[in-house]
Enzyme design. Structure first.
Site, PDB file in Angstrom:
ATOM      1  N   TYR A 194      -0.834  -1.218  10.732  1.00  0.00           N
ATOM      2  CA  TYR A 194      -1.134  -1.511   9.318  1.00  0.00           C
ATOM      3  C   TYR A 194      -0.023  -0.944   8.434  1.00  0.00           C
ATOM      4  O   TYR A 194       0.541  -1.663   7.591  1.00  0.00           O
ATOM      5  CB  TYR A 194      -2.486  -0.909   8.930  1.00  0.00           C
ATOM      6  CG  TYR A 194      -2.831  -1.092   7.465  1.00  0.00           C
ATOM      7  CD1 TYR A 194      -3.343  -2.297   6.998  1.00  0.00           C
ATOM      8  CD2 TYR A 194      -2.623  -0.069   6.536  1.00  0.00           C
ATOM      9  CE1 TYR A 194      -3.641  -2.472   5.649  1.00  0.00           C
ATOM     10  CE2 TYR A 194      -2.915  -0.235   5.191  1.00  0.00           C
ATOM     11  CZ  TYR A 194      -3.426  -1.440   4.756  1.00  0.00           C
ATOM     12  OH  TYR A 194      -3.716  -1.611   3.416  1.00  0.00           O
TER      13      TYR A 194
ATOM     14  N   SER B  16       0.852  -1.194   0.000  1.00  0.00           N
ATOM     15  CA  SER B  16       0.000   0.000   0.000  1.00  0.00           C
ATOM     16  C   SER B  16       0.887   1.243   0.000  1.00  0.00           C
ATOM     17  O   SER B  16       2.035   1.189   0.470  1.00  0.00           O
ATOM     18  CB  SER B  16      -0.871  -0.006   1.260  1.00  0.00           C
ATOM     19  OG  SER B  16      -1.522   1.227   1.428  1.00  0.00           O
TER      20      SER B  16
END
Ligand SMILES: NC(=O)c1ccc[n+]([C@@H]2O[C@H](COP(=O)([O-])OP(=O)(O)OC[C@H]3O[C@@H](n4cnc5c(N)ncnc54)[C@H](OP(=O)(O)O)[C@@H]3O)[C@@H](O)[C@H]2O)c1
Length: 215
Positions: free
Chosen positions: A104, A91
């Site tokens: 995350y 990401s």
């Protein structure tokens, strides 16, 4: 039109030994795996101290242990055949630390570093290691993360992410971003000090505190 067979299996990849089960299942269908994609993942937003321990364990197991173990299992066969592609979906959140989605972002940063190192180790051996870094994409991810984005600029389609990633395999690129937004995010992460980016990103993703979030 040629027909292709598709087999489906359901597997909780956040369980220990999931990688071995996945490898054994894949090999029970095909003796050779030429494209292996690590896509499964989930996000959680909020103060780290409010995160249930089980959710943290699941994320670490899913985003790190299962992916590293799976690649360790699938890669040797590909190297032996000098043919194969491995895509891991990270990401833009891995480009710099992001408060209130701390773990995350950290797992995605790990995946970027891991893939880039591995790509260098295995270069010129017929195998492509890609780490695909989408930005905000229009999927169920945000609902699963129970996140109400405050600002949604330029949400991308999952189709664009898939097309860009598969297209990039041809040029054997390791780190793949999506569209101009992805290139911009990568460029910003290299030129603007991370302490400034963390302040901006932390404000953008911070949610009202909900201590003891349910799993
Ligand atoms: N959407 C975004 O804005 C965005 C941006 C950057 C990166 N990403 C990354 O893109 C990847 C795909 O996410 P998405 O956007 O497509 O979100 P999504 O629609 O929520 O899909 C996530 C997928 O991961 C699977 N999954 C989650 N936990 C699993 C587990 N323990 N075992 C097996 N499968 C599991 C889900 O399976 P079930 O449906 O069966 O639960 C689902 O297929 C993730 O790695 C995410 O971090 C997303």
């Amino acid at each position: 039109m040629s027909q292709r067979e598709i087999w489906m299996e359901s597997l909780d990849l956040s369980q220990p030994r999931a990688a071995q089960t996945l490898y054994d299942l894949a090999r029970s269908y095909r003796s050779e795996v030429s494209l292996f994609i690590n896509n499964a993942g989930f996000g959680r937003y909020g103060d780290f101290v409010d995160m249930p321990m089980g959710s943290i364990h699941n994320m670490l197991q899913l985003h790190i242990n299962t992916i590293v173990e799976s690649i360790r299992l699938f890669l040797p066969d590909m190297l032996a055949r000098q043919h194969g592609d491995i895509i891991t979906v990270a990401s833009v959140a891995g480009f710099f630390p992001i408060p209130y989605m701390t773990e995350y972002a950290a797992t995605k940063a790990f995946l970027i570093a891991f893939s880039e190192g591995l790509a260098r180790e295995t270069q010129d051996q017929g195998v492509t290691i890609q780490v695909c870094c989408p930005g905000f994409t229009d999927t169920d991810f945000h609902q699963t993360a129970r996140h109400q984005p405050k600002h949604v600029f330029f949400a991308q389609s999952p189709q664009l992410v898939v097309q860009t990633s598969l297209q990039a395999l041809k040029s054997k690129r390791t780190l793949v971003t999506i569209g101009w937004q992805g290139r911009l995010a990568l460029w910003i992460s290299k030129i603007i000090p991370h302490r400034i980016l963390m302040t901006i990103a932390g404000k953008a993703v911070r949610q009202p505190r909900t201590p003891h979030l349910k799993e």
